[in-house]
Write an enzyme that holds these catalytic residues in place. Structure first.
Site, PDB file in Angstrom:
ATOM      1  N   PHE A 122     -53.864  91.532  62.079  1.00 13.11           N
ATOM      2  CA  PHE A 122     -53.139  92.233  63.146  1.00 13.11           C
ATOM      3  C   PHE A 122     -53.355  93.747  63.108  1.00 13.11           C
ATOM      4  CE2 PHE A 122     -50.164  92.663  59.652  1.00 13.11           C
ATOM      5  CZ  PHE A 122     -49.587  93.916  59.856  1.00 13.11           C
ATOM      6  N   THR A 123     -53.793  94.288  61.953  1.00 12.47           N
ATOM      7  CA  THR A 123     -53.964  95.741  61.841  1.00 12.47           C
ATOM      8  C   THR A 123     -55.101  96.274  62.720  1.00 12.47           C
ATOM      9  OG1 THR A 123     -55.380  95.461  59.901  1.00 12.47           O
ATOM     10  CG2 THR A 123     -53.027  95.801  59.505  1.00 12.47           C
TER      11      THR A 123
ATOM     12  N   TRP B 229     -83.471  90.297  63.982  1.00 13.27           N
ATOM     13  CA  TRP B 229     -82.267  89.995  64.757  1.00 13.27           C
ATOM     14  C   TRP B 229     -82.517  88.828  65.713  1.00 13.27           C
ATOM     15  CZ3 TRP B 229     -78.326  92.854  62.889  1.00 13.27           C
ATOM     16  CH2 TRP B 229     -78.638  94.054  62.265  1.00 13.27           C
TER      17      TRP B 229
END
Length: 218
Positions: A82-83, A65
């Site tokens: 948008f959901t 990472w």
């Protein structure tokens, strides 16, 4: 609140009516949900996070990472969704919290432009706003990272508070500078004063010079 999902993947593409609109290789796919409460000040925070979030390993030293899109020169595919701005009402999703398309489309486009300004413009790609799309994502891992802005940035008075803090800091710096200049001025004045000989000493010195000249004339 602004919702943002980053997906680390091997390949992703957007297809509309059987045509590939955008396609990228190993990189990030970002699904962006814009709500009615979102402010322009939140864009900067999220754009920086997306460009700099460390999701890849360093292949040289093996550190996990440790590398970002920017470090590796990868691409970003940013899609408006948008959901993500939903609220469940029983078993039915409700999207009333999503920003009106009239405002969310320029908001989304500004967000893309901001990321391009922070990275290489050609590396940041978007979808078709409001279009019916088929998103093909090959998620590697899988790794999915939810991102959101801090509550402080969602405070409508946040920017005003920050400006007031900055103004107060500027005033403190100016006051400190003025005090420093005043002290230096007083010190110089004091030094000059001590270097001036007292009038009595000056008169004695002049008298001795006169006596010396008289003796030489004699």
């Amino acid at each position: 609140m602004w919702y943002d999902i980053c997906k680390y993947f091997e390949r992703s593409m957007i297809i509309i009516d059987g045509e590939v609109i955008n396609s990228i290789g190993k990189s990030l796919c970002v699904l962006v949900g814009i709500t009615r409460k979102d402010k322009a000040g939140e864009m900067d925070y999220l754009a920086k996070k997306i460009v700099n979030i460390r999701l890849w390993d360093d292949e040289v030293n093996g550190k996990k990472w440790d590398k970002s899109v920017k470090d590796l020169g990868y691409e970003i595919l940013c899609i408006s969704q948008f959901t993500l701005a939903l609220e469940m009402k029983g078993n039915k999703p409700d999207f009333h919290d999503a920003m009106n398309p009239e405002y969310s489309e320029p908001f989304y486009n500004d967000f893309l432009d901001l990321m391009r300004s922070m990275y290489k413009p050609e590396k940041v790609k978007g979808g078709v706003f409001g279009g019916y799309m088929q998103i093909h994502i090959q998620n590697d891992g899988p790794v999915t990272i939810p991102l959101d802005t801090p509550s402080s940035l969602q405070d409508p008075n946040f920017l005003l508070k920050q400006e007031r803090k900055q103004e107060a800091a500027r005033k403190r710096d100016q006051k400190s500078k003025n005090n420093s200049e005043s002290k230096n001025s007083d010190k110089k004045s004091s030094t000059v004063t001590t270097q001036e000989p007292p009038s009595e000493i000056q008169e004695t010195s002049d008298s001795l010079k006169n006596v010396s000249l008289s003796q030489e004339e004699t």
